[in-house]
Write an enzyme that holds these catalytic residues in place. Structure first.
Site, PDB file in Angstrom:
ATOM      1  CG  ASN A 142      -1.901   1.066   1.299  1.00  0.00           C
ATOM      2  OD1 ASN A 142      -1.896   1.956   0.443  1.00  0.00           O
ATOM      3  ND2 ASN A 142      -2.774   1.033   2.275  1.00  0.00           N
ATOM      4  CG  HIS A 183     -13.152   3.436   2.689  1.00  0.00           C
ATOM      5  ND1 HIS A 183     -13.888   4.460   3.235  1.00  0.00           N
ATOM      6  CD2 HIS A 183     -11.869   3.651   3.059  1.00  0.00           C
ATOM      7  CE1 HIS A 183     -13.092   5.261   3.923  1.00  0.00           C
ATOM      8  NE2 HIS A 183     -11.854   4.798   3.816  1.00  0.00           N
TER       9      HIS A 183
END
Ligand code: ADP
Length: 402
Positions: free
Chosen positions: A7, A182
């Protein structure tokens, strides 16, 4: 199969190495201050191996960061792999897939070009995500890489959920529309909720509340996203740690004029200094707000109340939008850990048939907190975005072999 999940942010890179045979984390850590002075953290999850705690390692670019990660993973003493060749694939979190990506993808030149095209939509994250992918390609050539987009799950929304009421030409010319974020988390927890509801997605209506430092809700119908609270950018929706959430757009010009600042400075204020931090003046962290409110700080209490009120309004609107709801799901840092916030949000929703069991709600780790008289199930489901990235990566890589 070992999968490295990355990430990458503009100056940071979080990583987790998964053993997919057991779906467990073998090692994880964080590279920070990339391009500045470089801080490196490594936490092996294997007994007898020692962690490295935030030591200085020069990391001028993401390449050195990836190299530091690999070096730690294969370190003779505290490494968890014998050699780099034991890493079978890399899965990357990518913020914005625009309208191009409805699912996770194997990285090739076309995918890289499309992520690049989406930079105007995710100007802070997409370039960093690309740097992470390119660094891996350079440092680990030949290892398959997969991208998992925060926006992909929301691509099933109908037009009536994603078109803004501004001149249509801006959608056509610049792709201005609701995208939502998300998505990996909403996908994961809604699928888990559907399992708990009996396993058949068809006919189910679920509202997922991802409440963390960044917060968003999604209305999930038949297992597919029907609507979500974040928009073109993550600024829209409920108030967050430091983001304002939705408000009258005229406020932007009004404040810019009054303060003598530019639109972009005003937007920075809306992204970084607003939300519960802005209201309370105390903190963006809900734990700090809880303690301040408990000591009588009225603005901290107001921030908590506004947050809960807005989440409640979204729940109500999604019940209306889907003509019902079978389950409400709470997830992410705040949603999973704050019994008080879950209680504030669900308090007074009994008209909609939504009630929690206060005792079950107070016991950490309880998944089903549905109240005795509730018509709607209420679940607390821990999200696991990294595991979903690893699972998507595994599936794509396995399909390659077929
Ligand atoms: P991010 O959006 O950065 O991924 P997380 O999902 O990790 O954030 O959520 C972090 C937030 O969760 C913190 O800002 C904190 O306010 C909140 N949080 C975590 N644990 C608790 C708790 N026990 N009580 C209240 N808030 C909590």
């Amino acid at each position: 199969m070992n999968i490295l999940v990355i990430n990458a942010g503009s100056s940071s890179l979080k990583y987790q190495l998964f053993d997919m045979d057991t779906q467990s984390i073998v090692a994880k850590g964080l590279c920070e201050r990339i391009g500045i002075d470089g801080k490196f953290t490594y936490k092996p999850q294997v007994e007898g191996k020692e962690a490295i705690n935030a030591i200085d390692i020069p990391m001028p670019t993401h390449n050195e960061a990836i190299q530091a990660v690999l070096k730690a993973l294969v370190d003779e003493k505290n490494g968890v792999l014998k050699s780099m060749s034991e890493i079978d694939a890399v899965g990357h979190r990518v913020l914005h897939g625009g309208q191009k990506f409805t699912k996770s993808m194997l990285v090739d030149d076309t995918v890289l070009a499309a992520i690049e095209e989406c930079i105007p939509l995710g100007p802070l994250h997409n370039p960093a995500n690309l740097m992470g992918i390119r660094a891996c390609a350079e440092v680990m050539p030949g290892v398959p890489q997969v991208t998992v987009f925060d926006t992909a799950f929301h691509q099933t929304m109908p037009k009536s959920s994603y078109i803004y009421a501004i001149p249509y030409e801006y959608y056509e010319k610049y792709s201005v529309r609701r995208y939502g974020f998300h998505g990996t988390s909403h996908r994961y927890v809604s699928a888990q909720a559907i399992e708990l509801l009996g396993g058949k997605a068809e006919g189910t209506k679920v509202i997922t509340c991802h409440l963390g430092n960044g917060s968003s809700l999604a209305a999930v119908k038949d297992g597919k996203c029907f609507d979500t609270s974040m928009g073109l950018t993550p600024l829209e929706g409920v108030p967050m740690g430091t983001r304002s959430g939705s408000m009258d757009p005229a406020i932007v010009e009004f404040i810019a004029n009054k303060e003598g600042i530019s639109t972009s400075e005003t937007l920075t204020m809306l992204n970084k200094k607003s939300g519960v931090l802005g209201i309370s003046g105390v903190s963006s962290d809900f734990r700090d707000l809880d303690s301040a409110a408990a000591q009588g700080n009225e603005r901290a209490e107001l921030a908590l109340e506004i947050f809960a009120y807005d989440v409640k309004k979204y729940i109500g609107s999604y019940v209306a939008a889907m003509n019902g709801v079978d389950a409400i799901v709470f997830t992410a840092g705040l949603g999973e850990n704050s019994a008080e916030m879950r209680e504030r949000i669900t308090n007074g929703l009994d008209y909609l048939g939504i009630e929690i069991d206060k005792e079950k709600n107070a016991v950490r780790g309880t998944v089903d907190i549905t109240g005795k008289n509730s018509k709607v199930k209420v679940f607390v489901i821990p999200t696991n975005e990294e595991l979903v990235i690893a699972m998507d990566t595994q599936e794509i890589v396995n399909n390659l072999k077929k």
